[in-house]
Design an enzyme around this catalytic site. Structure first.
Site, PDB file in Angstrom:
ATOM      1  N   ASP A  25       0.873  -1.187   0.000  1.00  0.00           N
ATOM      2  CA  ASP A  25       0.000   0.000   0.000  1.00  0.00           C
ATOM      3  C   ASP A  25       0.899   1.223   0.000  1.00  0.00           C
ATOM      4  OD1 ASP A  25      -2.735  -0.721   0.056  1.00  0.00           O
ATOM      5  OD2 ASP A  25      -2.576  -1.326   2.152  1.00  0.00           O
ATOM      6  N   LYS A  53      -9.530   1.916  -5.901  1.00  0.00           N
ATOM      7  CA  LYS A  53     -10.183   1.488  -4.660  1.00  0.00           C
ATOM      8  C   LYS A  53     -10.924   2.682  -4.051  1.00  0.00           C
ATOM      9  CE  LYS A  53      -6.075   2.047  -1.741  1.00  0.00           C
ATOM     10  NZ  LYS A  53      -4.920   1.421  -1.131  1.00  0.00           N
ATOM     11  N   HIS A  66     -12.121  -0.834   9.336  1.00  0.00           N
ATOM     12  CA  HIS A  66     -11.203  -1.739  10.024  1.00  0.00           C
ATOM     13  C   HIS A  66     -11.824  -2.247  11.321  1.00  0.00           C
ATOM     14  CE1 HIS A  66      -8.491   0.400   7.298  1.00  0.00           C
ATOM     15  NE2 HIS A  66      -7.817  -0.724   7.293  1.00  0.00           N
ATOM     16  N   ASP A 108     -10.812  -7.050   0.122  1.00  0.00           N
ATOM     17  CA  ASP A 108     -10.078  -6.291   1.135  1.00  0.00           C
ATOM     18  C   ASP A 108      -9.546  -7.294   2.160  1.00  0.00           C
ATOM     19  OD1 ASP A 108      -8.930  -4.202   2.526  1.00  0.00           O
ATOM     20  OD2 ASP A 108     -10.733  -2.973   2.536  1.00  0.00           O
TER      21      ASP A 108
END
Length: 363
Positions: free
Chosen positions: A64, A180, A193, A263
Site C-alpha cells: 500500500d 479502490k 477496520h 479487502d
C-alpha cells in the site's frame, strides 16, 4: 494452465523465515503484501524481494504505497509523495489576478499526478516491488476519517482524470494499478477496520457519483479493490462479498475485465456476515464466489502464523470439496499484474532525466 493462486499473504519480518518459505511455495499463494515492519532500508528490501522471487518468480509483490499518510517506505531515499488531495487542490488553482489562466491548474495537476505515479512506481520497482494498491478513487465528501486527504477531490470527473494521470505515470514505470474502494468509501464516516459502515443511498445515486470513475476508467484500470461497506439498497452483503456489485455491476454493466482483490480478510468486520463471524476460509470462499480473483490476509504471519496456514489448508480442502473453482481467467488476471519490463537499478534511476524532471513537478 497455471493453478489459480488467489491468496495474497504477508511475511513477518525483515527476511524470510523457515515458516514463510513453504507458505510462499504453496500453489494457492499468488503474492505477498509488504508492510512498514518489512522495511529497514533499500538494501534489505531488495534482499527480501529477491528472496521471495527466488522461491517463485511469478509471486506478485505488493504494497500500500499511495503517498501522504499511506506510504510504507519513507526513509533511505524514498520520495515522500504528497497526499492525493494536494493534486486536487492544484487542479483548482488557476493563479491569481491578471495572470490567471482558466483551466491551467487542471493541466498542471494532471502533469504532476503523472510525475507522482512515475516516481512512486519506479522507486518501488527499483527495490523489487511489483505493484502498489493505488489510486484511491473515493470522493472527498469531507466525512470519512479513513479516506480524508487520500482522496483527490469531491468531483468524480476530477478524480477520474487525476487518477488516470497517476496511472499513466505508473505505466511509464512498468507498474499496474488498483482503483479502490469500489463503488466508493468516501460517503460513510465509520472506519471499516473496526466496524462495517453502511451507506443507505440508492444505487442510482451511487452510480451517478461515487462509482462514476470506474466506467470512465474501464480502459485504464488493471485491478479494483471493493469497499468494505454495505449498501443495503443494493445488497445486504459488503461490496467485496456481493455478486451483485462485483459481477452484475462492475463486470457486466461497467465492463471491467481486470483483477478484483478482496479487502483484508483479517479485519473482523470483513468476516462478520449475516450476523456471525466466519472463519478465514469461509470468508475467502465467499469472496471468491462473489467474483474476487484474489483474497488478502494481512498481518497474520506474526507469531506462529496459524491463521495463514489455516487459510491455505482450508482453501485447498474447499477446492477439493468443490466449494470454489479455480478459474483460468482469474489466474490470467493475476499474472497480468506482474511487470513485463526489467526494473531500473536505484543508482541509475536517480540520474535518469525523466525521473529528475518528475521530482521537480511534484507539488
Amino acid at each position: 494452465m497455471h493453478q489459480h493462486a488467489p491468496v495474497i499473504l504477508d511475511v513477518a519480518g525483515l527476511e524470510l523465515t523457515a515458516a514463510d518459505r513453504p507458505r510462499l511455495k504453496n500453489p494457492l499463494t499468488g503474492g505477498v503484501i509488504l508492510f512498514a515492519r518489512n522495511w529497514q532500508d533499500r538494501h534489505q528490501l531488495l534482499e527480501l524481494t529477491s528472496a521471495i522471487k527466488a522461491i517463485r518468480s511469478d509471486l506478485l509483490i505488493c504494497v500500500d504505497h499511495e503517498g501522504g499518510r499511506v506510504q510504507r517506505f519513507r526513509t533511505d531515499g524514498f520520495t515522500h509523495v504528497p497526499p492525493m488531495r494536494a493534486f486536487g487542490e492544484l487542479w483548482m488553482d488557476d493563479g491569481k489576478g491578471a495572470k490567471a489562466v482558466p483551466g491551467s491548474g487542471a493541466l498542471r495537476a494532471s502533469n504532476a499526478a503523472t510525475a507522482a505515479g512515475y516516481v512512486l512506481g519506479s522507486e518501488l520497482r527499483s527495490c523489487g516491488v511489483d505493484f502498489s494498491f493505488t489510486p484511491v478513487l473515493d470522493l472527498d465528501w469531507g466525512e470519512s476519517g479513513v479516506i480524508g486527504d487520500r482522496a483527490f477531490h469531491r468531483d468524480p470527473r476530477v478524480v477520474a482524470l487525476l487518477a488516470k494521470s497517476l496511472m499513466h505515470g505508473l505505466l511509464q514505470a512498468g507498474m499496474a494499478n488498483c482503483g479502490k474502494h469500489f463503488p466508493g468509501h468516501g460517503f460513510v464516516k465509520a472506519d471499516s477496520h473496526t466496524d462495517i459502515p453502511v451507506d443507505k443511498r440508492s444505487l442510482k445515486a451511487i452510480l451517478a457519483d461515487d462509482a462514476a470513475p470506474y466506467p470512465w476508467l474501464s480502459s485504464t484500470l488493471t485491478s479494483v479493490m471493493p469497499a468494505h461497506v454495505i449498501y443495503p439498497k443494493v445488497d445486504m452483503r459488503p461490496a467485496g462479498f456481493s455478486a451483485r456489485w462485483l459481477q452484475d455491476i462492475l463486470r457486466r454493466q461497467m465492463r471491467f475485465d481486470g483483477a478484483i482483490f478482496s479487502d483484508d480478510l483479517s479485519m473482523e468486520a470483513a468476516r462478520r456476515l449475516d450476523g456471525q463471524v466466519l472463519s478465514y476460509t469461509d470468508a475467502a470462499v465467499l469472496a471468491l464466489a462473489a467474483g474476487c480473483d484474489m483474497v488478502l490476509l494481512c498481518n497474520q504471519s506474526l507469531g506462529d502464523g496459524q491463521a495463514v496456514d489455516e487459510l491455505l489448508d482450508g482453501l485447498a480442502q474447499a477446492q477439493a470439496n468443490g466449494r470454489w473453482q479455480a478459474l483460468e481467467a482469474s489466474e490470467a488476471r493475476r499474472q497480468a499484474l506482474l511487470p513485463e519490463t526489467a526494473p531500473q537499478p536505484w543508482d541509475d534511476l536517480m540520474v535518469q532525466p525523466a525521473y529528475m524532471q518528475a521530482l521537480d513537478l511534484l507539488p
